[in-house]
Design a protein around this motif. Structure first.
Motif, PDB file in Angstrom:
ATOM      1  N   LEU A 181      -0.207  28.749 -22.494  1.00  0.00           N
ATOM      2  CA  LEU A 181      -0.878  27.800 -21.609  1.00  0.00           C
ATOM      3  C   LEU A 181      -2.392  27.874 -21.788  1.00  0.00           C
ATOM      4  O   LEU A 181      -3.056  26.850 -21.944  1.00  0.00           O
ATOM      5  CB  LEU A 181      -0.494  28.107 -20.154  1.00  0.00           C
ATOM      6  CG  LEU A 181      -1.084  27.241 -19.069  1.00  0.00           C
ATOM      7  CD1 LEU A 181      -0.463  25.850 -19.102  1.00  0.00           C
ATOM      8  CD2 LEU A 181      -0.838  27.877 -17.710  1.00  0.00           C
ATOM      9  N   THR A 182      -2.931  29.090 -21.802  1.00  0.00           N
ATOM     10  CA  THR A 182      -4.382  29.234 -21.934  1.00  0.00           C
ATOM     11  C   THR A 182      -4.866  28.953 -23.356  1.00  0.00           C
ATOM     12  O   THR A 182      -6.027  28.609 -23.539  1.00  0.00           O
ATOM     13  CB  THR A 182      -4.849  30.632 -21.480  1.00  0.00           C
ATOM     14  OG1 THR A 182      -4.183  31.636 -22.242  1.00  0.00           O
ATOM     15  CG2 THR A 182      -4.594  30.839 -20.002  1.00  0.00           C
TER      16      THR A 182
ATOM     17  N   TYR B 149      -4.809  25.547 -13.908  1.00  0.00           N
ATOM     18  CA  TYR B 149      -3.798  26.407 -14.527  1.00  0.00           C
ATOM     19  C   TYR B 149      -2.582  26.576 -13.622  1.00  0.00           C
ATOM     20  O   TYR B 149      -1.454  26.651 -14.099  1.00  0.00           O
ATOM     21  CB  TYR B 149      -4.385  27.768 -14.893  1.00  0.00           C
ATOM     22  CG  TYR B 149      -5.272  27.737 -16.115  1.00  0.00           C
ATOM     23  CD1 TYR B 149      -4.804  27.233 -17.325  1.00  0.00           C
ATOM     24  CD2 TYR B 149      -6.573  28.212 -16.074  1.00  0.00           C
ATOM     25  CE1 TYR B 149      -5.606  27.204 -18.448  1.00  0.00           C
ATOM     26  CE2 TYR B 149      -7.382  28.188 -17.195  1.00  0.00           C
ATOM     27  CZ  TYR B 149      -6.900  27.675 -18.374  1.00  0.00           C
ATOM     28  OH  TYR B 149      -7.697  27.647 -19.488  1.00  0.00           O
TER      29      TYR B 149
ATOM     30  N   LEU C 195      -0.391  23.475 -13.962  1.00  0.00           N
ATOM     31  CA  LEU C 195       0.303  23.528 -15.249  1.00  0.00           C
ATOM     32  C   LEU C 195       1.405  24.593 -15.235  1.00  0.00           C
ATOM     33  O   LEU C 195       2.506  24.369 -15.756  1.00  0.00           O
ATOM     34  CB  LEU C 195      -0.694  23.800 -16.381  1.00  0.00           C
ATOM     35  CG  LEU C 195      -1.704  22.680 -16.641  1.00  0.00           C
ATOM     36  CD1 LEU C 195      -2.786  23.162 -17.601  1.00  0.00           C
ATOM     37  CD2 LEU C 195      -1.027  21.432 -17.167  1.00  0.00           C
ATOM     38  N   ALA C 196       1.115  25.740 -14.622  1.00  0.00           N
ATOM     39  CA  ALA C 196       2.114  26.815 -14.540  1.00  0.00           C
ATOM     40  C   ALA C 196       3.296  26.404 -13.665  1.00  0.00           C
ATOM     41  O   ALA C 196       4.435  26.805 -13.928  1.00  0.00           O
ATOM     42  CB  ALA C 196       1.471  28.098 -14.012  1.00  0.00           C
TER      43      ALA C 196
ATOM     44  N   LEU D 297       5.657  24.862 -15.919  1.00  0.00           N
ATOM     45  CA  LEU D 297       6.352  25.835 -16.764  1.00  0.00           C
ATOM     46  C   LEU D 297       7.418  26.611 -16.000  1.00  0.00           C
ATOM     47  O   LEU D 297       8.477  26.912 -16.538  1.00  0.00           O
ATOM     48  CB  LEU D 297       5.354  26.847 -17.345  1.00  0.00           C
ATOM     49  CG  LEU D 297       4.462  26.382 -18.474  1.00  0.00           C
ATOM     50  CD1 LEU D 297       3.477  27.489 -18.834  1.00  0.00           C
ATOM     51  CD2 LEU D 297       5.277  25.979 -19.679  1.00  0.00           C
TER      52      LEU D 297
END
Length: 80
Positions: A10-11, A43, A46-47, A50
């Motif tokens: 992701l990062t 983040y 986005l996480a 996931l």
């Protein structure tokens, strides 16, 4: 371990510089220090994609643990 890999990917896919650039372009740069800094919120969202089967608290824990493991988050942080 796979959680750290996912956060690491992701990062890498969305580096801090890109996230900061998007925040600046959209006028969403944080004005004050908050419990959830603007970059971390990006983040976190986005996480959540996931780890869609996890609770918000678990996603926040996985995210901060993954960022600390990747040495991209130095401060201790408590999930609000």
């Amino acid at each position: 371990m796979s959680d750290r890999v996912a956060v690491g990917v992701l990062t890498q896919a969305f580096p801090q510089s890109l996230v900061d650039e998007v925040l600046a372009e959209t006028g969403r740069v944080q004005q004050r220090n908050r419990l959830l800094p603007a970059r971390l919120v990006v983040y976190f969202v986005l996480a959540m994609c996931l780890f869609s089967g996890q609770s918000y608290e678990e996603v926040a824990r996985l995210l901060t643990a993954g960022l600390q493991g990747a040495r991209r988050w130095r401060a201790s942080w408590v999930v609000p």
